[in-house]
Design an enzyme around this catalytic site. Sequence first.
Site, mmCIF file in Angstrom:
data_model
loop_
_atom_site.group_PDB
_atom_site.id
_atom_site.type_symbol
_atom_site.label_atom_id
_atom_site.label_comp_id
_atom_site.label_asym_id
_atom_site.label_seq_id
_atom_site.Cartn_x
_atom_site.Cartn_y
_atom_site.Cartn_z
ATOM 1 C CB SER A 1 -6.902 4.417 -14.627
ATOM 2 O OG SER A 1 -6.351 5.595 -15.188
ATOM 3 C CE1 TYR B 1 -6.545 1.723 -16.412
ATOM 4 C CE2 TYR B 1 -8.833 1.338 -15.808
ATOM 5 C CZ TYR B 1 -7.895 1.917 -16.646
ATOM 6 O OH TYR B 1 -8.294 2.681 -17.703
ATOM 7 C CE LYS C 1 -0.952 0.485 4.969
ATOM 8 N NZ LYS C 1 -2.024 0.729 5.948
#
Length: 117
Positions: A26, A59, A10
């Site tokens: 995205s 994404y 992360k």
Amino acid sequence: MNLRKMLKSKLHRACVTEANLDYEGSCTVDEGLMELADIAPNEMVLISNINNGERFETYVIPGEKGSGKVCLNGAAARKGLVGDRIIIITNRYVSEDEISDYKPTIIQLSENNKPLN
């Protein structure tokens, strides 16, 4: 074989630098940050907005390396504002045998999206 879905990596407390509603979709992320967090181009991510509590999936596409860019594109631009702090989360599947030694990659970021660790 039993697999568990685990945190892979992360980017913690990334600061949104842009929001581009007219882009196809995205999240654009500084390519250097992607490398640090082991995020591949087009990899699916979960984004959690610390400021407003929104959580959404999208994404990632690479942005200019070293730029600190984190841009919410398309529909994702409705989920956060410039200046919001977000967490960009990736996952992977881990076998029961790997769990005891498994460690995710956690990259803490400054307000300028520079790694703190």
